[in-house]
Design a protein around this motif. Structure first.
Motif, PDB file in Angstrom:
ATOM      1  N   LEU A   1      -8.366  -4.190  -3.662  1.00  0.00           N
ATOM      2  CA  LEU A   1      -6.770  -3.739  -2.667  1.00  0.00           C
ATOM      3  C   LEU A   1      -7.024  -3.394  -1.208  1.00  0.00           C
ATOM      4  CD1 LEU A   1      -4.846  -2.197  -5.092  1.00  0.00           C
ATOM      5  CD2 LEU A   1      -4.610  -5.190  -4.854  1.00  0.00           C
ATOM      6  N   TYR A   2      -8.079  -2.530  -0.584  1.00  0.00           N
ATOM      7  CA  TYR A   2      -8.283  -2.372  -0.057  1.00  0.00           C
ATOM      8  C   TYR A   2      -9.298  -3.490   0.976  1.00  0.00           C
ATOM      9  CZ  TYR A   2      -6.455   2.636   0.768  1.00  0.00           C
ATOM     10  OH  TYR A   2      -5.551   3.575   0.384  1.00  0.00           O
ATOM     11  N   LEU A   3     -10.191  -4.369   0.615  1.00  0.00           N
ATOM     12  CA  LEU A   3     -10.777  -5.409   0.723  1.00  0.00           C
ATOM     13  C   LEU A   3      -9.637  -6.532   1.223  1.00  0.00           C
ATOM     14  CD1 LEU A   3     -13.911  -5.959  -0.949  1.00  0.00           C
ATOM     15  CD2 LEU A   3     -13.861  -5.363   1.778  1.00  0.00           C
ATOM     16  N   PHE A   4      -8.534  -6.990   0.321  1.00  0.00           N
ATOM     17  CA  PHE A   4      -7.806  -7.654   1.064  1.00  0.00           C
ATOM     18  C   PHE A   4      -6.517  -7.859   2.358  1.00  0.00           C
ATOM     19  CE2 PHE A   4      -8.524 -10.046  -3.517  1.00  0.00           C
ATOM     20  CZ  PHE A   4      -8.736 -11.424  -3.141  1.00  0.00           C
ATOM     21  N   ALA A   5      -6.420  -6.384   1.649  1.00  0.00           N
ATOM     22  CA  ALA A   5      -5.537  -5.765   3.232  1.00  0.00           C
ATOM     23  C   ALA A   5      -5.769  -5.751   4.871  1.00  0.00           C
ATOM     24  CB  ALA A   5      -4.658  -3.998   2.847  1.00  0.00           C
ATOM     25  N   GLY A   6      -7.618  -5.283   4.258  1.00  0.00           N
ATOM     26  CA  GLY A   6      -7.981  -4.987   5.569  1.00  0.00           C
ATOM     27  C   GLY A   6      -8.440  -6.473   6.630  1.00  0.00           C
ATOM     28  N   THR A   7      -8.027  -6.977   5.518  1.00  0.00           N
ATOM     29  CA  THR A   7      -9.010  -8.797   6.021  1.00  0.00           C
ATOM     30  C   THR A   7      -7.949  -9.411   6.455  1.00  0.00           C
ATOM     31  OG1 THR A   7     -10.073  -9.302   4.195  1.00  0.00           O
ATOM     32  CG2 THR A   7     -11.713  -8.130   5.332  1.00  0.00           C
ATOM     33  N   ARG A   8      -6.390  -8.923   6.613  1.00  0.00           N
ATOM     34  CA  ARG A   8      -5.434 -10.027   6.583  1.00  0.00           C
ATOM     35  C   ARG A   8      -5.144 -10.265   7.690  1.00  0.00           C
ATOM     36  NH1 ARG A   8      -4.051  -4.444   8.139  1.00  0.00           N
ATOM     37  NH2 ARG A   8      -3.025  -4.540   9.942  1.00  0.00           N
ATOM     38  N   PHE A   9      -4.558 -11.568   7.634  1.00  0.00           N
ATOM     39  CA  PHE A   9      -4.506 -12.738   8.707  1.00  0.00           C
ATOM     40  C   PHE A   9      -3.432 -11.531   9.775  1.00  0.00           C
ATOM     41  CE2 PHE A   9      -4.651 -16.633   6.385  1.00  0.00           C
ATOM     42  CZ  PHE A   9      -6.137 -16.340   5.924  1.00  0.00           C
ATOM     43  N   PRO A  10      -3.862 -12.106  11.846  1.00  0.00           N
ATOM     44  CA  PRO A  10      -2.817 -11.539  12.638  1.00  0.00           C
ATOM     45  C   PRO A  10      -1.332 -11.424  11.850  1.00  0.00           C
ATOM     46  CG  PRO A  10      -4.714 -12.702  13.404  1.00  0.00           C
ATOM     47  CD  PRO A  10      -4.852 -13.048  11.695  1.00  0.00           C
ATOM     48  N   ASP A  11      -1.247 -12.249  11.980  1.00  0.00           N
ATOM     49  CA  ASP A  11       0.217 -12.383  11.194  1.00  0.00           C
ATOM     50  C   ASP A  11       0.464 -11.957   9.564  1.00  0.00           C
ATOM     51  OD1 ASP A  11      -0.834 -14.181   9.077  1.00  0.00           O
ATOM     52  OD2 ASP A  11       0.929 -15.630   9.655  1.00  0.00           O
TER      53      ASP A  11
ATOM     54  N   LEU B   1      -0.956  -4.417  -6.755  1.00  0.00           N
ATOM     55  CA  LEU B   1      -1.028  -3.020  -6.332  1.00  0.00           C
ATOM     56  C   LEU B   1       0.260  -2.409  -7.231  1.00  0.00           C
ATOM     57  CD1 LEU B   1      -1.780  -1.468  -3.659  1.00  0.00           C
ATOM     58  CD2 LEU B   1       0.483  -2.097  -2.565  1.00  0.00           C
ATOM     59  N   ALA B   2       1.299  -3.352  -7.551  1.00  0.00           N
ATOM     60  CA  ALA B   2       2.425  -2.533  -8.017  1.00  0.00           C
ATOM     61  C   ALA B   2       1.236  -1.668  -9.640  1.00  0.00           C
ATOM     62  CB  ALA B   2       3.603  -3.541  -7.910  1.00  0.00           C
ATOM     63  N   GLU B   3       1.021  -3.125 -10.654  1.00  0.00           N
ATOM     64  CA  GLU B   3      -0.016  -2.612 -11.406  1.00  0.00           C
ATOM     65  C   GLU B   3      -0.865  -1.748 -11.606  1.00  0.00           C
ATOM     66  OE1 GLU B   3       0.621  -7.114 -13.929  1.00  0.00           O
ATOM     67  OE2 GLU B   3      -1.238  -6.987 -12.164  1.00  0.00           O
ATOM     68  N   TYR B   4      -1.380  -1.700 -10.064  1.00  0.00           N
ATOM     69  CA  TYR B   4      -2.557  -0.725 -10.181  1.00  0.00           C
ATOM     70  C   TYR B   4      -1.891  -0.028  -9.784  1.00  0.00           C
ATOM     71  CZ  TYR B   4      -5.810   2.269  -7.452  1.00  0.00           C
ATOM     72  OH  TYR B   4      -6.459   3.203  -6.786  1.00  0.00           O
TER      73      TYR B   4
ATOM     74  N   ALA C   1       2.228  -5.397   1.047  1.00  0.00           N
ATOM     75  CA  ALA C   1       1.480  -6.129   0.310  1.00  0.00           C
ATOM     76  C   ALA C   1       3.140  -6.677   0.715  1.00  0.00           C
ATOM     77  CB  ALA C   1       1.903  -4.884  -1.188  1.00  0.00           C
ATOM     78  N   GLN C   2       4.444  -6.224   0.768  1.00  0.00           N
ATOM     79  CA  GLN C   2       5.834  -6.193   0.768  1.00  0.00           C
ATOM     80  C   GLN C   2       6.469  -7.483   1.716  1.00  0.00           C
ATOM     81  OE1 GLN C   2       6.967  -5.764  -1.548  1.00  0.00           O
ATOM     82  NE2 GLN C   2       8.092  -3.444  -1.885  1.00  0.00           N
ATOM     83  N   LYS C   3       5.069  -7.773   2.735  1.00  0.00           N
ATOM     84  CA  LYS C   3       4.825  -9.023   4.072  1.00  0.00           C
ATOM     85  C   LYS C   3       4.711 -10.146   3.656  1.00  0.00           C
ATOM     86  CE  LYS C   3       5.664  -7.252   8.433  1.00  0.00           C
ATOM     87  NZ  LYS C   3       4.085  -6.135   8.889  1.00  0.00           N
ATOM     88  N   GLN C   4       3.680  -9.926   2.048  1.00  0.00           N
ATOM     89  CA  GLN C   4       3.671 -11.232   1.786  1.00  0.00           C
ATOM     90  C   GLN C   4       5.077 -12.043   1.391  1.00  0.00           C
ATOM     91  OE1 GLN C   4       0.426 -11.823   2.396  1.00  0.00           O
ATOM     92  NE2 GLN C   4       0.551  -9.525   2.771  1.00  0.00           N
ATOM     93  N   ILE C   5       5.979 -10.802   0.764  1.00  0.00           N
ATOM     94  CA  ILE C   5       7.359 -11.026   0.204  1.00  0.00           C
ATOM     95  C   ILE C   5       8.267 -11.670   1.250  1.00  0.00           C
ATOM     96  CG2 ILE C   5       9.380 -10.792  -1.369  1.00  0.00           C
ATOM     97  CD1 ILE C   5       7.088  -8.938  -3.145  1.00  0.00           C
ATOM     98  N   ASP C   6       8.686 -10.928   2.227  1.00  0.00           N
ATOM     99  CA  ASP C   6       8.708 -11.100   3.152  1.00  0.00           C
ATOM    100  C   ASP C   6       8.952 -12.221   3.544  1.00  0.00           C
ATOM    101  OD1 ASP C   6      10.249  -8.304   2.648  1.00  0.00           O
ATOM    102  OD2 ASP C   6       9.417  -7.500   4.587  1.00  0.00           O
ATOM    103  N   LEU C   7       6.963 -12.454   4.185  1.00  0.00           N
ATOM    104  CA  LEU C   7       7.810 -13.513   4.404  1.00  0.00           C
ATOM    105  C   LEU C   7       7.582 -15.473   3.635  1.00  0.00           C
ATOM    106  CD1 LEU C   7       5.266 -15.100   6.869  1.00  0.00           C
ATOM    107  CD2 LEU C   7       3.604 -15.493   4.755  1.00  0.00           C
ATOM    108  N   THR C   8       7.315 -14.934   2.238  1.00  0.00           N
ATOM    109  CA  THR C   8       7.744 -16.361   1.508  1.00  0.00           C
ATOM    110  C   THR C   8       9.497 -15.901   1.821  1.00  0.00           C
ATOM    111  OG1 THR C   8       6.050 -15.213  -0.383  1.00  0.00           O
ATOM    112  CG2 THR C   8       8.002 -16.767  -0.494  1.00  0.00           C
TER     113      THR C   8
END
Lengths: 497, 497
Positions: free
Chosen positions: A228-238, A269-272, A289-296
């Motif tokens: 989870l930290y790896l994904f968050a730590g390598t997110r795109f600039p947006d 993240l919620a499940e974890y 995490a919520q940014k992924q939903i907001d973007l959608t």
């Protein structure tokens, strides 16, 4: 998994603070030495001759071969190959004949010289295999090569010995569970890899399924936290989260974004957080995490339906020609309740209310757009995938969902399910439609047929009607131990039995 | 060099005391970093594409390649080959098509995977080459391989910079000398190797020629001492000295005995002791050296002629069908004066007298048996080899020798000289026949034609009329830097000019 979406002018931006926490959760791999089943019976090999070793089941690790000789002192280098196969049938394929579209570099073959014999050859690369074949390509007339010993230093972050057997009383279910547990263990390395033979990467869609199976078996929460930290730590600039990461060396996001995978981040993240109570992770990762939903949601029209750009960026499945509009909408509706759950954990009532509203509007719009009263229809196309995601999106009542799912499954379709990834969501959908019997039958039919074919681990691709199918133009590069196939243990241990 | 004589039930017996002295004389190799001539211009390579690097001249050493990429982060291993060639034309041959009788393992090709890019690939094996070709066998669609740097850590016990140029005033002679010096330097490693590409071994016949050229150039007496001790320390239980040794690891005698090579041991020891004044070596090795002569004398009949067993165990040359009786006799008569010289150095008058008598008797018998007044005739066969060895054995007068040699050289023969090894002894014979002009002409014709073909080092095999000849069924395994071709420097620096 190889897919095509690609971000142009992609500039990765790593978040050192988050990546440090990922590093701190890096597992110490468990190692064990494994010998081939038939033992190390010495034989002697001349030019063109082979010896094949069976290590009993699937392993991920490093091979060491001790080579001696018979005859005169070697007067020329021994020239040989070492080939690795997850399934014995891979040896029937000629690596030189592979003409598919992914790199031949994935074929697990090494070509080597031994200048001095006896010698110990420790191959530096990691392989995924049950079988090893040693072939002497050439040797001089004065000596023969004698393989005196071969062993594997197997590695994994997990140890199957600590997972109690399922003990369901049903031999086939027990076997399916054991294979799934082994599949997951083999994919648990420094990160949750998609497949230890190929791609050896951290894919977001696969990761969420691995995490689910892991909670039911190894309960290795640290590895989930790390990813989870790896994904968050390598997110795109947006702030978008990549579909997959390269983690051999410094973590780097691939320049690939799948809109449906990104939505699995708040889900995971919620499940974890629910299982771990890890408040630090929740606090660190909540907004991302919520940014992924907001973007959608920002890619959703006034009609409550996700736009074409979002649909085109989904993975869903490998099925050619599949219309993914209904699926894409379903994935958003599937993720929103997890977003609401996260918001509640953080006391973010404003967001929770906004998501509730979006969920309501999205479901209503989806039902109007993609349901004809009996079938889920995506731009005129009826497919299992659409029925699955409409069900998982909570668009249908239980009865509607059951009818839609069983209806589409009972008749031939031009848009069949291809990947085990979608087969997983079919089981989830059948359970949501309150049909555990159909779910169990499908589990037995699909994963059971792999088990019946002698699988030691579950495959990346499996069509019981076309066992040689490959999305890559050649089965020799298929992965036969693939994370997204490991969820039978999740279903058997938590939900079906 | 690959030859066939082989000892049955061979049990090597190493002499630790002598091998310790060999070890003490082991050279510290000189290292230098060499870059390709065109520099390290980056290019990018996709599947099936190659880059070829020219290191300017021949080198023996270890290659390091730095690989980067262009495009997306690599999502599959880079799969590539590194090929090495002493001559550019080797790349025109297809390694897979080689069907000759020695091991394909000699072909200098490595097949590799890079799991992570950028990376530095340091190849662990030693190669002999001027040219390196990097070929990407496969790569993914998302990136290309960029060779960012390539360098060679060249090794040798010798340094050409310390040998003054010949400065003969004749450009071609200077060039031949420089090539010979380079050839010798490349073959001077832990021992005097026959060829750094192949076989990388210490062959007795080659060694004696290398030692001669070394006295005229690098004057590395320690390396000669080391090799003399190695041969003596690995002699057979009956004191015979092997035709060649394996020295990568513990020194081991090959199970091959060449009677003519064994006689070069007292020759080489006498030459070494004369130049070095090394009394310890003389004392340690004297008896072992003379045993080679005594053994030959025990294989000589009452008629003063070496027996058939001895003849069959000679190498002499690769010429098919060559009758070697006269040659074998000549080699004994060539070695005896060196044995006498050694005996004198040790005050062993008894042996000196015995050898003088054997020499006298052997020469008389040889002249009666193998000389018809104009030609040297070996069992009815006239060949350059017979004339050479009859001359070198002191069987003929200067005038007879000149007539025999020039006669056989001036007409077509079914038994031509094949190896540069025999060409060396032709020059020695022409000088002994007091015809330095003919010797110089032959040197220019034979070695000069290699130089004219662009040789950086002199070859293992060379027939100006058939430049593609190979004794191995394929030029790709020929050695193009071979010790037994390095003696032009000996002749040019000591004897011809």
């Amino acid at each position: 998994m190889e897919r095509v979406s690609r971000i142009e002018n992609f500039i990765p931006k790593n978040d050192a603070r988050l990546l440090e926490k990922a590093e701190a959760a890096k597992p110490v791999l468990k190692e064990r030495t494994v010998l081939p089943q038939q033992g190390n019976v010495p034989c002697s090999l001349g030019a063109g001759e082979s010896a094949t070793y069976d290590f009993g089941t699937h392993w991920v690790g490093y091979l060491t071969v001790k080579l001696g000789y018979s005859g005169s002192h070697p007067d020329a280098p021994a020239y040989f190959t070492v080939q690795f196969a997850e399934r014995l049938s891979e040896f029937e394929e000629n690596p030189a004949a592979y003409r598919g579209w992914i790199s031949k570099g994935w074929i697990q073959t090494e070509t080597l010289h031994a200048d001095r014999l006896p010698c110990v050859v420790s191959l530096p690369r990691r392989y995924a295999f049950r079988y090893v074949r040693l072939t002497v390509l050439d040797v001089s007339r004065k000596y023969r090569v004698v393989p005196e010993g071969i062993e594997c230093r197997a590695v994994s972050a997990a140890d199957c010995a600590f997972v109690p057997a399922l003990g369901s009383g049903d031999e086939m279910l027990d076997r399916i569970d054991a294979i799934a547990v082994k599949t997951l263990a083999e994919c648990m390395q420094d990160v949750f890899e998609d497949g230890p033979k190929r791609d050896r990467r951290l894919w977001l869609g696969d990761f969420r399924l691995q995490a689910l199976a892991n909670y039911a078996t190894f309960r290795n929460l640290a590895l989930v936290r790390r990813c989870l930290y790896l994904f968050a730590g390598t997110r795109f600039p947006d702030d978008r989260i990549a579909a997959c990461l390269f983690t051999d060396g410094e973590a780097v996001a691939d320049d690939t974004w799948f809109s449906d995978y990104a939505l699995m981040y708040p889900v995971a993240l919620a499940e974890y957080c629910q299982r771990s109570g890890d408040k630090e992770a929740l606090s660190d990762l909540y907004e991302i995490a919520q940014k992924q939903i907001d973007l959608t949601l920002s890619m959703t029209g006034a009609d409550g339906i996700v736009n074409e750009e979002f649909v085109e960026a989904t993975f869903i499945d490998w099925c050619a020609g599949l219309d993914k509009a209904a699926c894409a909408q379903g994935v958003l509706l599937y993720a929103l309740p997890y977003g609401i759950q996260l918001a509640k954990m953080c006391g973010d009532e404003t967001r929770a209310a906004r998501y509730r509203e979006a969920l309501e509007r999205g479901r209503t719009a989806a039902k109007a757009r993609f349901f004809d009263g009996r079938h889920c229809v995506s731009n005129g196309q009826i497919s299992p995938a659409s029925a699955i995601w409409m069900t998982l999106g909570g668009v249908l009542t239980e009865a509607e969902a059951r009818e839609a799912l069983l209806g589409v499954l009972s008749r031939p379709t031009a848009y069949p399910m291809v990947s085990p990834y979608l087969h997983h969501y079919l089981l989830e959908a059948l359970l949501k439609a309150n049909d555990p019997k159909a779910a169990k039958e499908h589990l037995l039919a699909y994963w059971g047929s792999m088990a019946a074919c002698g699988a030691d681990t579950f495959f990346e691709v499996w069509n019981p009607l076309d066992p040689d199918a490959s999305p890559y133009g050649g089965k020799i590069v298929n992965s036969f131990c693939h994370a997204w196939s490991c969820t039978p243990s999740y279903f058997l241990r938590n939900r079906l039995l």
